[in-house]
Design an enzyme around this catalytic site. Structure first.
Site, PDB file in Angstrom:
ATOM      1  N   HIS A 156      -2.853 -59.002  57.781  1.00  0.00           N
ATOM      2  CA  HIS A 156      -3.461 -57.944  58.844  1.00  0.00           C
ATOM      3  C   HIS A 156      -2.417 -57.116  59.664  1.00  0.00           C
ATOM      4  O   HIS A 156      -2.724 -56.163  60.049  1.00  0.00           O
ATOM      5  CB  HIS A 156      -4.113 -58.801  60.035  1.00  0.00           C
TER       6      HIS A 156
ATOM      7  N   GLU B   9      -2.209 -63.651  57.754  1.00  0.00           N
ATOM      8  CA  GLU B   9      -2.132 -62.997  59.073  1.00  0.00           C
ATOM      9  C   GLU B   9      -1.082 -61.851  59.274  1.00  0.00           C
ATOM     10  O   GLU B   9      -1.239 -60.901  59.792  1.00  0.00           O
ATOM     11  CB  GLU B   9      -1.954 -64.118  60.316  1.00  0.00           C
TER      12      GLU B   9
ATOM     13  N   CYS C  23      -3.861 -59.729  46.265  1.00  0.00           N
ATOM     14  CA  CYS C  23      -4.535 -59.507  45.040  1.00  0.00           C
ATOM     15  C   CYS C  23      -3.769 -57.957  44.548  1.00  0.00           C
ATOM     16  O   CYS C  23      -3.203 -57.266  45.563  1.00  0.00           O
ATOM     17  CB  CYS C  23      -6.095 -59.323  44.900  1.00  0.00           C
TER      18      CYS C  23
ATOM     19  N   CYS D 147      -4.835 -55.147  47.269  1.00  0.00           N
ATOM     20  CA  CYS D 147      -4.121 -55.232  48.446  1.00  0.00           C
ATOM     21  C   CYS D 147      -2.636 -55.052  48.644  1.00  0.00           C
ATOM     22  O   CYS D 147      -2.259 -54.462  49.309  1.00  0.00           O
ATOM     23  CB  CYS D 147      -4.429 -56.760  49.077  1.00  0.00           C
TER      24      CYS D 147
END
Length: 176
Positions: free
Chosen positions: A134, A131, A165, A168
Site C-alpha cells: 500500500h 501493508e 503477482c 502488481c
C-alpha cells in the site's frame, strides 16, 4: 542506501522481529534496521474495546522517520482497530512512508489452536508485504494468491503468497 526501518510497537518478540527483518530484506532487497526504543502505544488504547487505534499509532510513528528511511513498518502484538471495523491486521499510508502490522490475530492460539511459529511467521510476512505494498501505491488485487489480495480473515492470509503477482509487481516497477 535507504533502509526499511522496523519499529517495535509495545512489546514485540525479538526473534520474530529479527526473522521478519531478514525475510523482508530478501523480498524487497533493501537493508533492514530494527529501531529502538519501541513506540509506546498506550495513548491509543480504547478502554471499552481493549484494542489500539492503528491510525493514531501510524500518526505517532512519523517522528521515527529519518533521511535514511525507505519505509517505516511498525510491528506489534497488540490488537488493532479502526473505528469502522471490528479489527485490522494492519494499516498503511497509501503511497506514504509508513505502515503498521499486528500479529495478535495471526497467532493460532488466538483461535484456540496450538501455537505454530511457522504459520505465524508466514502470516506476518504476508501482511507486512501487503501493508508495504500500500505504501507503494498498490490497491487490493483480485488475484487471491497475491499478497495484495484483501484479508478479511486469517484463512484468506493462509492462501496468499508472500509476494506480488505479475500485475502488481509491474505497477510497482512502473512507478519506481
Amino acid at each position: 542506501m535507504k533502509k526499511l526501518h522496523l519499529l517495535p510497537v509495545g512489546t514485540v518478540d525479538a526473534r520474530l522481529l529479527e526473522w521478519l527483518g531478514q525475510s523482508l530484506h530478501e523480498k524487497f532487497r533493501v537493508p533492514v534496521e530494527v529501531l529502538s526504543p519501541a513506540l509506546d502505544p498506550s495513548f491509543t488504547l480504547h478502554a471499552e474495546r481493549q484494542q489500539y487505534h492503528s491510525s493514531e499509532i501510524l500518526a505517532d510513528m512519523q517522528r521515527y522517520l529519518t533521511r535514511d528511511t525507505w519505509r517505516l513498518l511498525g510491528v506489534t502484538e497488540l490488537d488493532l482497530y479502526i473505528p469502522i471495523l471490528t479489527f485490522v491486521f494492519g494499516e498503511a499510508q497509501m503511497g506514504g512512508s509508513s505502515a503498521v502490522v499486528s500479529y495478535h490475530r495471526l497467532r493460532q492460539d488466538f483461535y484456540g489452536l496450538p501455537g505454530d511459529m511457522d504459520a505465524l511467521g508466514n502470516r506476518l510476512l504476508v501482511e507486512s508485504v501487503h501493508e508495504l505494498g500500500h505504501t507503494l501505491r498498490l490497491t487490493h488485487c483480485h488475484d487471491y494468491r497475491c499478497a495484495m489480495a484483501p484479508s478479511h480473515a486469517v484463512e484468506w492470509i493462509d492462501i496468499k503468497d508472500s509476494g506480488f503477482c505479475e500485475d502488481c509487481l509491474a505497477r510497482v516497477l512502473e512507478t519506481a
